[in-house]
Write a protein that holds these residues in place. Structure first.
Motif, PDB file in Angstrom:
ATOM      1  N   HIS A   1      41.673  -2.713 -39.950  1.00  0.00           N
ATOM      2  CA  HIS A   1      40.616  -3.032 -38.979  1.00  0.00           C
ATOM      3  C   HIS A   1      40.340  -4.541 -39.015  1.00  0.00           C
ATOM      4  O   HIS A   1      40.673  -5.217 -39.990  1.00  0.00           O
ATOM      5  CB  HIS A   1      39.336  -2.227 -39.248  1.00  0.00           C
ATOM      6  CG  HIS A   1      38.820  -2.312 -40.668  1.00  0.00           C
ATOM      7  ND1 HIS A   1      37.709  -1.626 -41.086  1.00  0.00           N
ATOM      8  CD2 HIS A   1      39.252  -3.022 -41.746  1.00  0.00           C
ATOM      9  CE1 HIS A   1      37.480  -1.893 -42.371  1.00  0.00           C
ATOM     10  NE2 HIS A   1      38.404  -2.736 -42.781  1.00  0.00           N
TER      11      HIS A   1
ATOM     12  N   THR B   1      37.552  -5.755 -39.311  1.00  0.00           N
ATOM     13  CA  THR B   1      36.387  -5.988 -40.172  1.00  0.00           C
ATOM     14  C   THR B   1      36.783  -6.836 -41.390  1.00  0.00           C
ATOM     15  O   THR B   1      35.931  -7.477 -42.011  1.00  0.00           O
ATOM     16  CB  THR B   1      35.766  -4.632 -40.598  1.00  0.00           C
ATOM     17  OG1 THR B   1      35.732  -3.768 -39.458  1.00  0.00           O
ATOM     18  CG2 THR B   1      34.343  -4.808 -41.087  1.00  0.00           C
TER      19      THR B   1
ATOM     20  N   ARG C   1      47.757   1.190 -38.427  1.00  0.00           N
ATOM     21  CA  ARG C   1      47.508   2.427 -39.180  1.00  0.00           C
ATOM     22  C   ARG C   1      48.829   3.174 -39.304  1.00  0.00           C
ATOM     23  O   ARG C   1      49.634   3.192 -38.360  1.00  0.00           O
ATOM     24  CB  ARG C   1      46.493   3.317 -38.448  1.00  0.00           C
ATOM     25  CG  ARG C   1      45.174   2.641 -38.108  1.00  0.00           C
ATOM     26  CD  ARG C   1      44.077   2.883 -39.125  1.00  0.00           C
ATOM     27  NE  ARG C   1      42.928   2.006 -38.860  1.00  0.00           N
ATOM     28  CZ  ARG C   1      41.763   2.413 -38.345  1.00  0.00           C
ATOM     29  NH1 ARG C   1      41.591   3.681 -38.051  1.00  0.00           N
ATOM     30  NH2 ARG C   1      40.784   1.549 -38.138  1.00  0.00           N
TER      31      ARG C   1
ATOM     32  N   GLN D   1      41.656  -4.411 -32.025  1.00  0.00           N
ATOM     33  CA  GLN D   1      40.210  -4.258 -32.229  1.00  0.00           C
ATOM     34  C   GLN D   1      39.523  -5.604 -32.058  1.00  0.00           C
ATOM     35  O   GLN D   1      40.160  -6.656 -32.097  1.00  0.00           O
ATOM     36  CB  GLN D   1      39.925  -3.794 -33.671  1.00  0.00           C
ATOM     37  CG  GLN D   1      40.209  -2.331 -33.941  1.00  0.00           C
ATOM     38  CD  GLN D   1      39.645  -1.900 -35.301  1.00  0.00           C
ATOM     39  OE1 GLN D   1      39.389  -2.725 -36.171  1.00  0.00           O
ATOM     40  NE2 GLN D   1      39.461  -0.602 -35.454  1.00  0.00           N
TER      41      GLN D   1
ATOM     42  N   ASP E   1      35.913  -7.244 -33.825  1.00  0.00           N
ATOM     43  CA  ASP E   1      34.700  -7.092 -34.622  1.00  0.00           C
ATOM     44  C   ASP E   1      33.756  -8.226 -34.271  1.00  0.00           C
ATOM     45  O   ASP E   1      34.181  -9.258 -33.733  1.00  0.00           O
ATOM     46  CB  ASP E   1      35.030  -7.127 -36.119  1.00  0.00           C
ATOM     47  CG  ASP E   1      35.183  -5.722 -36.697  1.00  0.00           C
ATOM     48  OD1 ASP E   1      36.119  -5.020 -36.276  1.00  0.00           O
ATOM     49  OD2 ASP E   1      34.348  -5.340 -37.555  1.00  0.00           O
TER      50      ASP E   1
ATOM     51  N   PHE F   1      29.212   3.937 -41.969  1.00  0.00           N
ATOM     52  CA  PHE F   1      30.322   3.070 -42.365  1.00  0.00           C
ATOM     53  C   PHE F   1      29.896   2.411 -43.683  1.00  0.00           C
ATOM     54  O   PHE F   1      28.733   1.996 -43.797  1.00  0.00           O
ATOM     55  CB  PHE F   1      30.590   1.986 -41.310  1.00  0.00           C
ATOM     56  CG  PHE F   1      30.916   2.540 -39.948  1.00  0.00           C
ATOM     57  CD1 PHE F   1      32.214   2.928 -39.626  1.00  0.00           C
ATOM     58  CD2 PHE F   1      29.920   2.686 -38.992  1.00  0.00           C
ATOM     59  CE1 PHE F   1      32.504   3.450 -38.369  1.00  0.00           C
ATOM     60  CE2 PHE F   1      30.210   3.201 -37.734  1.00  0.00           C
ATOM     61  CZ  PHE F   1      31.496   3.589 -37.412  1.00  0.00           C
TER      62      PHE F   1
ATOM     63  N   PHE G   1      30.171  -0.376 -44.971  1.00  0.00           N
ATOM     64  CA  PHE G   1      29.772  -1.798 -44.998  1.00  0.00           C
ATOM     65  C   PHE G   1      28.504  -2.105 -44.200  1.00  0.00           C
ATOM     66  O   PHE G   1      28.144  -3.262 -44.031  1.00  0.00           O
ATOM     67  CB  PHE G   1      30.923  -2.692 -44.515  1.00  0.00           C
ATOM     68  CG  PHE G   1      31.792  -2.042 -43.454  1.00  0.00           C
ATOM     69  CD1 PHE G   1      32.897  -1.272 -43.830  1.00  0.00           C
ATOM     70  CD2 PHE G   1      31.490  -2.179 -42.114  1.00  0.00           C
ATOM     71  CE1 PHE G   1      33.695  -0.663 -42.879  1.00  0.00           C
ATOM     72  CE2 PHE G   1      32.283  -1.566 -41.149  1.00  0.00           C
ATOM     73  CZ  PHE G   1      33.386  -0.803 -41.522  1.00  0.00           C
ATOM     74  N   VAL G   2      27.863  -1.050 -43.660  1.00  0.00           N
ATOM     75  CA  VAL G   2      26.591  -1.270 -42.946  1.00  0.00           C
ATOM     76  C   VAL G   2      25.551  -0.254 -43.405  1.00  0.00           C
ATOM     77  O   VAL G   2      25.874   0.846 -43.831  1.00  0.00           O
ATOM     78  CB  VAL G   2      26.773  -1.180 -41.405  1.00  0.00           C
ATOM     79  CG1 VAL G   2      27.456  -2.410 -40.860  1.00  0.00           C
ATOM     80  CG2 VAL G   2      27.508   0.083 -41.010  1.00  0.00           C
TER      81      VAL G   2
ATOM     82  N   GLY H   1      31.504   1.104 -33.375  1.00  0.00           N
ATOM     83  CA  GLY H   1      30.680   1.318 -34.554  1.00  0.00           C
ATOM     84  C   GLY H   1      29.922   0.035 -34.828  1.00  0.00           C
ATOM     85  O   GLY H   1      30.397  -1.053 -34.506  1.00  0.00           O
ATOM     86  N   ALA H   2      28.721   0.179 -35.431  1.00  0.00           N
ATOM     87  CA  ALA H   2      27.917  -1.018 -35.676  1.00  0.00           C
ATOM     88  C   ALA H   2      26.899  -0.719 -36.778  1.00  0.00           C
ATOM     89  O   ALA H   2      26.849   0.395 -37.306  1.00  0.00           O
ATOM     90  CB  ALA H   2      27.188  -1.427 -34.397  1.00  0.00           C
TER      91      ALA H   2
ATOM     92  N   ALA I   1      26.587  -6.174 -37.594  1.00  0.00           N
ATOM     93  CA  ALA I   1      28.035  -6.239 -37.354  1.00  0.00           C
ATOM     94  C   ALA I   1      28.421  -5.102 -36.422  1.00  0.00           C
ATOM     95  O   ALA I   1      27.682  -4.125 -36.275  1.00  0.00           O
ATOM     96  CB  ALA I   1      28.786  -6.121 -38.670  1.00  0.00           C
ATOM     97  N   PHE I   2      29.541  -5.269 -35.763  1.00  0.00           N
ATOM     98  CA  PHE I   2      30.058  -4.183 -34.920  1.00  0.00           C
ATOM     99  C   PHE I   2      31.571  -4.293 -34.835  1.00  0.00           C
ATOM    100  O   PHE I   2      32.148  -5.343 -35.157  1.00  0.00           O
ATOM    101  CB  PHE I   2      29.448  -4.222 -33.509  1.00  0.00           C
ATOM    102  CG  PHE I   2      29.712  -5.512 -32.764  1.00  0.00           C
ATOM    103  CD1 PHE I   2      28.836  -6.584 -32.866  1.00  0.00           C
ATOM    104  CD2 PHE I   2      30.845  -5.651 -31.956  1.00  0.00           C
ATOM    105  CE1 PHE I   2      29.080  -7.779 -32.195  1.00  0.00           C
ATOM    106  CE2 PHE I   2      31.092  -6.835 -31.275  1.00  0.00           C
ATOM    107  CZ  PHE I   2      30.213  -7.909 -31.397  1.00  0.00           C
ATOM    108  N   GLY I   3      32.212  -3.205 -34.438  1.00  0.00           N
ATOM    109  CA  GLY I   3      33.662  -3.230 -34.277  1.00  0.00           C
ATOM    110  C   GLY I   3      34.079  -2.199 -33.248  1.00  0.00           C
ATOM    111  O   GLY I   3      33.539  -1.091 -33.223  1.00  0.00           O
TER     112      GLY I   3
HETATM  113  N1  DAH Z   1      35.965  -1.086 -38.832  1.00  0.00           N
HETATM  114  C1  DAH Z   1      35.495   0.151 -38.271  1.00  0.00           C
HETATM  115  C2  DAH Z   1      36.686   1.000 -37.828  1.00  0.00           C
HETATM  116  O1  DAH Z   1      37.776   0.488 -37.707  1.00  0.00           O
HETATM  117  C3  DAH Z   1      34.603  -0.096 -37.065  1.00  0.00           C
HETATM  118  C4  DAH Z   1      33.312  -0.776 -37.416  1.00  0.00           C
HETATM  119  C5  DAH Z   1      32.168  -0.047 -37.621  1.00  0.00           C
HETATM  120  C6  DAH Z   1      33.215  -2.148 -37.559  1.00  0.00           C
HETATM  121  C7  DAH Z   1      30.965  -0.617 -37.949  1.00  0.00           C
HETATM  122  C8  DAH Z   1      32.009  -2.763 -37.878  1.00  0.00           C
HETATM  123  C9  DAH Z   1      30.901  -1.982 -38.057  1.00  0.00           C
HETATM  124  O2  DAH Z   1      31.884  -4.110 -37.992  1.00  0.00           O
HETATM  125  O3  DAH Z   1      29.706  -2.587 -38.364  1.00  0.00           O
HETATM  126  O4  DAH Z   1      36.533   2.155 -37.610  1.00  0.00           O
END
Ligand code: DAH
Length: 346
Positions: free
Chosen positions: A177, A179, A203, A217, A219, A257, A259-260, A291-292, A314-316
């Motif tokens: 990812h 991230t 993946r 992706q 982020d 997730f 990391f959040v 996701g965030a 953060a988000f991705g």
């Molecule tokens: N890295 C996650 C994925 O690949 C997506 C994601 C979710 C990124 C929440 C973020 C986050 O920065 O805060 O599924």
């Protein structure tokens, strides 16, 4: 003798007129004006003639010579001119013809989408950051609060790079990812931070209509004093409004997730059925987009940012699905098949 000169002149001129190639002029000249020509012979023999005849024949012969030379010069010029006109005609350009067009390429639909998303966030003050696709385990997992035994590692089916340390660890992989770039950004930049991080991710999965082992992706990360969940929602809501249109409904729900904390998932009203429920949205009327969450304090601390002073969201999100939704494309593999009949449509 005078008679002879007259006939000679008539002959020469008639022959000259029938010449239409410059090359033949020289042999004509030799024949009628050259050293061995009849005319030259006559001029040479003048000396032996009686004085009266010498005068008459001499004058006439000189006149004939001058006339023939004159005619020759004119003929030369005429042929030259004709030649020029001919080659001008051959090389001439018709400026009224339409130009030849060269085939022009354009950006791949995924790249177009990436640029569009970066533009939207750019206008909100975000910078674009990039990171390596071959990544350390540390930035892809460890720094993001995903330790060795964490089940999130299995979910991401990692492609490992064959690189073993003395302790037998395999610390290198193809990032799963973007991230991982967030982990690097937290470590290298100091707040205030506002970045988006687009790129390819990998993946270890088989291809089908909705999966490919490589996809894209983006982020995002914001770190500053006093950042709240309200900033997260406001920013992502604005993005959805600009990317999917003013009317599109948006939904936030809790998610997890590592990391959040807290974590969230954002969905938009289904583009296909407008929320009624269809096959595309699994009858729910909603499509998950990203996701965030509020960046986990441990993740900030690891990267050297004090979570007591700064907060962060953060988000991705996956990129490939977005043009698929927009253009009703039902197989992700079309993007990577290099079939111009498909790509030229965008
Ligand atoms: N890295 C996650 C994925 O690949 C997506 C994601 C979710 C990124 C929440 C973020 C986050 O920065 O805060 O599924």
């Amino acid at each position: 003798m005078l008679q002879k000169l007259k006939a000679l002149k008539a002959n020469a001129i008639q022959e000259l007129e029938s010449i239409d190639i410059a090359k033949e002029l020289e042999s004509w000249r030799i024949r009628y004006l050259g050293k061995k020509s009849e005319l030259t012979q006559i001029l040479r023999s003048l000396a032996s003639l009686p004085i009266e005849e010498k005068r008459a024949v001499g004058a006439c012969a000189n006149e004939v010579r001058a006339e023939l030379e004159d005619n020759l010069r004119q003929k030369e010029q005429a042929l030259q001119k004709a030649q020029l006109a001919l080659s001008a005609q051959k090389e001439s350009v018709d400026i009224t013809l339409p130009g030849r067009s060269f085939p022009r390429g354009h950006l791949h639909p995924i790249t177009q989408t990436l640029y569009e998303i970066c533009d939207i966030f750019g206008s909100m003050g975000f910078r674009v950051m990039e990171g390596p696709e071959v990544e350390w385990d540390y930035y892809n997992f460890e720094a993001l609060n995903i330790p060795e035994e964490h089940p999130a590692r299995d979910v991401m089916s990692t492609s490992w790079i064959d690189y073993e340390t003395d302790s037998g660890q395999r610390p290198m992989l193809l990032r799963t990812h973007t991230t991982s770039v967030t982990a690097r950004t937290i470590e290298t930049m100091s707040p205030p931070i506002r970045v988006v991080e687009p790129g390819r991710v990998y993946r270890y999965e088989a291809s089908d209509a909705t999966h490919t082992p490589m996809f894209h992706q983006i982020d995002g990360l914001v770190v500053d004093k006093g950042i709240t969940m309200g900033d997260l929602k406001g920013t992502l809501y604005e993005f959805a409004r600009r990317f999917f249109g003013e009317e599109r409904k948006v939904r936030f729900r809790c998610d997890y997730f590592p990391f959040v904390e807290p974590g969230a998932e954002m969905a938009i009203e289904c583009l296909n059925c407008g929320g009624e429920g269809c096959r595309l949205c699994g009858n729910s009327g909603w499509i998950e987009i990203l996701g965030a969450g509020m960046t986990h304090p441990e993740v900030l601390r690891r990267g050297g940012i004090d979570p007591e002073v700064y907060t962060s969201f953060a988000f991705g999100m996956g990129i490939d699905r977005l043009p698929m939704l927009r253009h009703n494309i039902d197989d992700i593999r079309l993007f990577y098949g290099s079939d111009l009949r498909f790509l030229k449509q965008f």
